[in-house]
Design an enzyme around this catalytic site. Structure first.
Site, PDB file in Angstrom:
ATOM      1  N   ALA A 231       0.827  -1.208   0.000  1.00 58.20           N
ATOM      2  CA  ALA A 231       0.000   0.000   0.000  1.00 58.20           C
ATOM      3  C   ALA A 231       0.863   1.261   0.000  1.00 58.20           C
ATOM      4  CB  ALA A 231      -0.928  -0.016   1.209  1.00 58.20           C
ATOM      5  N   ARG A 268      -6.658  -1.178  -1.870  1.00 52.51           N
ATOM      6  CA  ARG A 268      -5.839  -0.073  -1.390  1.00 52.51           C
ATOM      7  C   ARG A 268      -4.485   0.039  -2.105  1.00 52.51           C
ATOM      8  NH1 ARG A 268      -5.929  -4.397   1.829  1.00 52.51           N
ATOM      9  NH2 ARG A 268      -4.004  -5.244   2.688  1.00 52.51           N
ATOM     10  N   LYS A 281       4.628  -8.349  -6.493  1.00 48.79           N
ATOM     11  CA  LYS A 281       4.242  -6.957  -6.272  1.00 48.79           C
ATOM     12  C   LYS A 281       5.231  -5.988  -6.910  1.00 48.79           C
ATOM     13  CE  LYS A 281       1.470  -7.300  -2.055  1.00 48.79           C
ATOM     14  NZ  LYS A 281       1.308  -6.863  -0.661  1.00 48.79           N
ATOM     15  N   ASP A 329       5.610  -3.330   6.529  1.00 51.91           N
ATOM     16  CA  ASP A 329       4.448  -3.506   7.391  1.00 51.91           C
ATOM     17  C   ASP A 329       4.775  -4.291   8.655  1.00 51.91           C
ATOM     18  OD1 ASP A 329       4.877  -5.998   6.376  1.00 51.91           O
ATOM     19  OD2 ASP A 329       2.886  -6.269   5.503  1.00 51.91           O
ATOM     20  N   ASN A 330       6.054  -4.424   8.999  1.00 60.51           N
ATOM     21  CA  ASN A 330       6.398  -5.116  10.241  1.00 60.51           C
ATOM     22  C   ASN A 330       7.635  -4.507  10.869  1.00 60.51           C
ATOM     23  OD1 ASN A 330       8.906  -7.122   9.744  1.00 60.51           O
ATOM     24  ND2 ASN A 330       7.679  -6.979   7.854  1.00 60.51           N
ATOM     25  N   CYS A 385      -0.213 -19.999  26.673  1.00 59.15           N
ATOM     26  CA  CYS A 385      -1.150 -20.771  27.495  1.00 59.15           C
ATOM     27  C   CYS A 385      -2.589 -20.415  27.164  1.00 59.15           C
ATOM     28  CB  CYS A 385      -0.860 -20.546  28.976  1.00 59.15           C
ATOM     29  SG  CYS A 385      -1.089 -18.837  29.524  1.00 59.15           S
TER      30      CYS A 385
END
Length: 851
Positions: A231, A268, A281, A329-330, A385
Site C-alpha cells: 500500500a 488499497r 508486487k 508492514d512489520n 497458554c
C-alpha cells in the site's frame, strides 16, 4: 439491573478497572450464575452533534477554536498563528483572481506585491489579529499556480476521507478549516538566477517553477532503495514517477518485495488489477509506474531484505545509495533496514499506517534518532497458554487454527519435502552441530535444538502420519478431530478440574478463563463435517495422493467415517499444563519431558529417519497460506477449527468472512491514509535533497478520523557521554550498599549510534590490534570478541590464558578458524576497554578492515 439502562459515561479509569456515572446503591448483590457467563463491557460510541457556520460567515470569521484537538488549527508548534495568516493569503489570492481573472504567474514580482496588498486589505476587512509575514506571503504568491505531486497526495487523502465521512457518518469531520503548509521547503528566490525557474517544456515545469532546474536534475539522478511495494510502496512509487525521481540518466530506484499480490490488496494498492493477482508486487508495480512515466529507471527485485540476502544487498550496494525509503508492514524488517542505514550512514524515510492513523519519521545521519533508537510499544499477543488451553475470545481460537495450519501443511510438509529431495539433508544438519572430527561445535546445542523440531516433524510425516490414499486422509482427519476437540479438553479438565484453586486460594477458573467441555463427533453437524472435509483434502494435497481430486460432497466421507475406529482416551496423571501463573520465588524449574540431552535427542531422531528409497518415491508439497482463495480449503480448515474450539469454550462463533479478516491478519489500510502519509514522506525527501544539514525536517503523527495532524521536530540522536553510575556489588546480602563507578567514552566527548571507529591498518595481528587502542586512543584493550552465528567467540581475554596463543596470529586467521567460509572485507569486534584509571570505556561500533 445495569443492562436495563445505558449507555453509561466512563468517569474514571485505572489500569485494571474503571468507574461509570451511575448510582448502584439500590442494586442487588452481583452473583455469577455460570462458569462461562460473566459481566462483559462494550464500548458505546455516542453520536456527536456539530453546528456548522455558513461558508460566507467562515470566510469573514474563521473559528479555529473549533479544532477538535483544541490546538487552534495549528499542526506544527513552530507555526503558531499560521492558520490565521494562511486564511488571509487565500482570501487575497481569491480577490486577485476576481480582479485579474487568473492566479498570479510564477515569480511575477508585481503580482506578488499586489497579493501582499490584498492580504493587508483582507486583514482589515476581517478584523484579523494575524501578523502578516510579508516574505512568506510573497513566496506563496510566486508559487501558488504550481501544482506539486506531494501536496496533491496529501490533500487528496484528506478530502477523500472527508467524502467517506459524509456518506458513512463515521468519524469526526473537518471542523471547519484545515490549513497545512510546508513553506519551509521553498528556496530563497532572491538568491537564484531567473533562468533556474524558467519552464523547460517538460512535464516537471510546475515543480521547476518552485524548486528550480538544478534541483529537478538532482531528483532525476537519485539512487534510492525502496523496501516494500504494498500500500505504501504503490503510493510512493506513484509520487516518485510524478516528481521525476530517478528519471535522469544516472538515477535508479531499486525496489524489492518478496510478496505476491492477493485479492484483498486491490482495495488499497491501486497499481494492481485483477489480472495481477498472484504476480510479484515489485514487478507488477514497476510495469504500472513505467506506464505512468516511461523515463523512470527501476530495478525490481523479489528478495526479502534480511541477513540472508546480504550477498545481494552487499556493501557496494548500500554505499552506492543516496537514501532509503521504507514501505514495510512489520517492525522486525524496519529495524533491520534501519540498522543497515545507520551502519552505512544513509538517510531513511520511515512511515506507517493503521487504518486512519499514520506516521512519518525522518532518520538523518548524525542528526536524528534512528528508528531502532525508539522503543516501539510491544504488540499485544495472547500468551501461549491462552491460545492452547485458556482461550476467551474468537481471536485466540483463530490464531491457534492458523498456527496449526501453518505447522502441519506448510512447515512440517516443507521440511519433509526437503529431506526427500536433498540427499545431503542429514549431512547439512549434522555439520551445524558437529565438526569434521565429531566434536560438538560452540553453538551445537542451539543448532541441535532447532534441528530436533525439524527431525521430529520428518519422523512423524514419514511414519505414523504417512498416507497413501484419500480414505487414509479421511481417517487421519477424524482422529485429528478427536485429538483437538475431545481428548485435549478431557486432559485439561482432568488436570485442572472445575473446583481447582490457584496459588492464592482463589478459584482457578475465574474470568477471563472459561471452563471447557469436550465435543462428541456428529456427522450431521455441518461444522464438524467442514473440519473433516477441509483437513482430509489438505492432507491429500501435501502428500500428492494418487488420483486425488478436491472433494466437498459429505456423502463421499460418511461411509469412511462410519468405519473409523477411534481409540478410547484416558486422561493421564502428572501431565504438565502451562497455566501462565507466575512461579513462586525459589520454586524449582520443571523437570524436562525426558532425561535425554538435546544433542542425544538429535542423534536418536536421526536414527529414526527412514531411507528415502523405502518410501516409494514419495513427494511432499508444502502449502503456503492463501486466505483469498475460496477453493483451496485453507480458510475452511482454519474457520472450522476455530469455531469448534469456540464451542469447547462457549465462545461466540464467527462466519468465514470475519474469520478471514482475523486469521488473515489483514491490516486495516486505507487508500486515503496512505495517499496522505506518502505525500508527507516526499516533502521530507525534497528537504533532504535540498540540504540535509540545514533543512527543517519534520516527523508526523496524524489521524484522519479525528482529524488530527501533528508535525514535530525529529528527536536528536541520543548521545552516550561520560557519567557516574551506582552499582550494588552484593544485592542479595547487602542491598543497602552502593558503589559509584565511572563510565568514560571514546571519544571523550561521547558518541551516537551514527559514529564509528574504523581500524584500517590492514590484516594486523591480535597483539597489534590491542596495541592500536593504546597508541591511538590511550586505552587498554582487555578483551576482544566476535559474534559468529549464535556463538560469542573470544579472540583474546586477559583472564582466559588459552586465548593468549592468538596474540601473534593475524586477525583474519583467528576469525576464519571459527568461520572458514568467511569472505568479507571487515568484521565488527566487541572490545572491552579501560583507561589508565581503570574506568570502563564505552565506544561506538568498531569496524576492523582486513585490507
Amino acid at each position: 439491573e445495569i443492562n436495563k439502562g445505558g449507555p453509561y459515561k466512563v468517569v474514571d479509569t485505572a489500569m485494571y478497572n474503571f468507574k461509570i456515572d451511575l448510582d448502584t446503591s439500590g442494586f442487588g448483590k452481583y452473583e455469577r450464575k455460570s462458569m462461562n457467563k460473566y459481566g462483559t463491557v462494550l464500548e458505546a460510541k455516542v453520536p456527536k452533534t456539530l453546528d456548522f457556520e455558513s461558508l460566507a460567515d467562515c470566510v469573514l470569521k474563521p473559528d479555529f477554536g473549533k479544532d477538535p484537538n483544541d490546538m487552534g488549527g495549528v499542526f506544527d508548534f513552530d507555526k503558531f498563528g499560521r492558520p490565521d495568516l494562511l486564511h488571509l493569503v487565500f482570501l487575497a489570492i481569491d480577490d486577485y483572481c476576481k480582479e485579474m481573472g487568473e492566479l498570479p504567474a510564477p515569480h511575477d514580482v508585481a503580482a506578488a506585491d499586489m497579493v501582499l496588498q490584498l492580504t493587508h486589505a483582507a486583514k482589515a476587512k476581517t478584523s484579523s489579529e494575524a501578523e502578516v509575514d510579508e516574505a512568506l506571503v510573497k513566496k506563496i504568491a510566486r508559487t501558488c499556480r504550481s501544482v506539486l505531486a506531494p501536496m496533491c497526495s496529501i490533500f487528496g487523502g484528506v478530502v477523500g476521507q472527508e467524502v467517506s465521512k459524509a456518506v458513512s457518518n463515521k468519524h469526526h469531520p473537518v471542523y471547519q478549516y484545515v490549513y497545512l503548509d510546508s513553506v519551509e521547503m521553498l528556496p530563497d528566490y532572491d538568491t537564484m538566477v531567473s533562468e533556474e525557474l524558467q519552464p523547460t517544456g517538460s512535464r516537471y515545469d510546475a515543480q521547476i517553477s518552485v524548486f528550480g532546474r538544478s534541483f529537478q536534475g538532482t531528483l532525476g539522478a537519485q539512487k534510492i532503495f525502496m523496501v516494500g511495494c504494498g500500500a505504501l510502496g504503490c503510493e510512493l512509487f506513484k509520487n516518485f514517477a510524478m516528481m521525476g525521481v530517478s528519471c535522469g540518466n544516472d538515477g535508479v530506484i531499486t525496489v524489492t518485495d518478496d510478496d505476491v499480490i492477493e485479492k484483498s490488496n486491490l482495495s488499497r494498492q491501486f497499481l494492481f488489477r485483477n489480472y495481477n493477482v498472484s504476480h510479484s508486487k515489485s514487478m507488477a508495480a514497476t510495469k504500472a509506474i513505467q506506464n505512468m512515466n516511461s523515463t523512470i529507471h527501476v530495478q525490481a527485485n523479489q528478495d526479502r531484505v534480511s541477513p540472508a540476502t546480504e550477498n545481494v544487498y552487499d556493501d557496494a550496494f548500500w554505499e552506492s545509495l543516496d537514501c532509503v525509503v521504507n514501505a514495510l508492514d512489520n517492525v522486525k524488517a524496519r529495524q533491520y533496514v534501519d540498522a543497515r542505514c545507520v551502519f552505512f550512514g544513509k538517510a531513511l524515510f520511515e512511515s506507517g499506517t493503521m487504518g486512519t492513523k499514520c506516521n512519518v519519521q525522518c532518520v538523518i545521519p548524525h542528526k536524528t534518532i534512528p528508528y531502532g533508537g525508539r522503543k516501539d510499544p510491544e504488540t499485544k499477543e495472547a500468551p501461549e497458554c491462552a491460545l492452547h488451553n485458556f482461550p476467551h475470545n474468537i481471536n485466540h481460537c483463530l490464531s491457534l487454527g492458523r498456527s496449526e495450519f501453518v505447522g502441519i501443511f506448510d512447515t512440517k510438509a516443507g521440511e519433509t519435502s526437503k529431506y526427500l529431495e536433498n540427499a545431503q539433508f542429514v549431512k547439512e544438519i549434522s555439520s551445524k552441530i558437529w565438526g569434521e572430527d565429531g566434536a560438538e561445535l560452540p553453538d551445537g546445542q542451539a543448532k541441535a535444538k532447532e534441528a530436533n523440531e525439524v527431525l521430529a516433524a520428518i519422523v512423524e510425516f514419514t511414519g505414523d502420519g504417512l498416507v497413501k490414499t484419500f480414505e487414509e486422509c479421511v481417517v487421519w482427519a477424524r482422529l485429528k478431530f478427536e485429538e483437538y476437540f475431545s481428548n485435549k479438553i478431557k486432559q485439561l479438565v482432568y488436570s485442572c478440574p472445575e473446583n481447582m484453586l490457584n496459588a492464592t486460594g482463589a478459584p482457578f477458573w475465574s474470568p477471563p478463563k472459561r471452563f471447557p467441555s469436550d465435543i462428541s463427533f456428529d456427522p450431521t453437524d455441518g461444522m464438524h463435517m467442514n473440519f473433516i472435509i477441509s483437513a482430509a483434502n489438505l492432507k491429500a494435497q501435501i502428500y500428492n495422493v494418487p488420483g486425488y481430486t478436491a472433494q466437498r460432497d459429505a456423502s463421499v466421507f460418511l461411509p469412511i467415517l462410519a468405519s473409523v475406529v477411534v481409540p478410547e482416551f484416558a486422561p493421564k496423571s502428572g501431565v504438565k499444563i502451562e497455566t501462565g501463573e507466575k512461579k513462586e520465588a525459589g520454586a524449582p524449574e520443571p523437570a524436562p519431558a525426558d532425561d535425554m540431552g538435546t544433542v542425544d535427542t538429535t542423534k536418536n531422531l536421526l536414527g529414526k529417519l527412514p531411507a528415502t528409497a523405502s518410501l516409494g518415491g514419495l513427494k511432499m508439497t508444502s502449502l503456503e497460506f492463501e486466505k483469498d482463495d475460496d477453493t483451496n480449503f485453507h480458510m475452511d480448515f482454519i474457520s472450522s477449527f476455530a469455531n469448534l474450539r469456540a464451542r469447547n469454550y462457549s465462545i461466540e462463533e464467527v462466519d468465514k468472512l470475519q474469520a478471514r479478516l482475523i486469521a488473515g491478519r489483514i491490516i486495516p489500510a486505507l487508500a486515503t491514509t496512505t495517499s496522505m502519509v506518502t505525500g508527507f514522506v516526499c516533502i521530507e525527501l525534497i528537504k533532504f535533497l535540498q540540504d540535509p544539514h540545514k533543512s527543517a525536517f519534520k516527523d508526523l503523527q496524524a489521524n484522519l478520523a479525528l482529524p488530527m495532524f501533528m508535525q514535530i521536530d525529529p528527536e536528536a540522536a541520543p548521545k552516550s557521554v561520560p557519567r557516574t553510575i551506582k552499582k550494588k556489588p552484593d544485592p542479595v546480602n547487602h542491598p543497602e550498599y552502593e558503589e559509584e563507578e565511572e563510565i568514560k567514552t571514546l571519544p571523550v566527548e561521547g558518541f551516537t549510534a551514527w559514529d564509528k571507529i574504523v581500524i584500517d591498518k590492514g590484516d594486523i595481528t591480535v597483539q597489534e590490534l590491542i596495541d592500536y587502542f593504546k597508541t591511538e586512543h590511550s586505552v587498554t584493550c582487555s578483551a576482544i570478541g566476535v559474534q559468529i552465528g549464535d556463538a560469542a567467540i573470544a579472540f583474546y581475554n586477559q583472564f582466559m590464558p588459552g586465548t593468549k596463543k592468538n596474540l601473534p596470529l593475524k586477525v583474519s586467521d583467528v576469525y576464519k578458524r571459527y568461520n572458514p567460509e568467511f569472505t568479507g572485507k571487515y568484521i565488527l569486534p566487541a572490545c572491552s576497554l579501560m583507561n589508565e584509571d581503570m574506568d570502563d570505556v564505552e565506544s561506538p561500533t568498531i569496524i576492523f578492515k582486513f585490507a
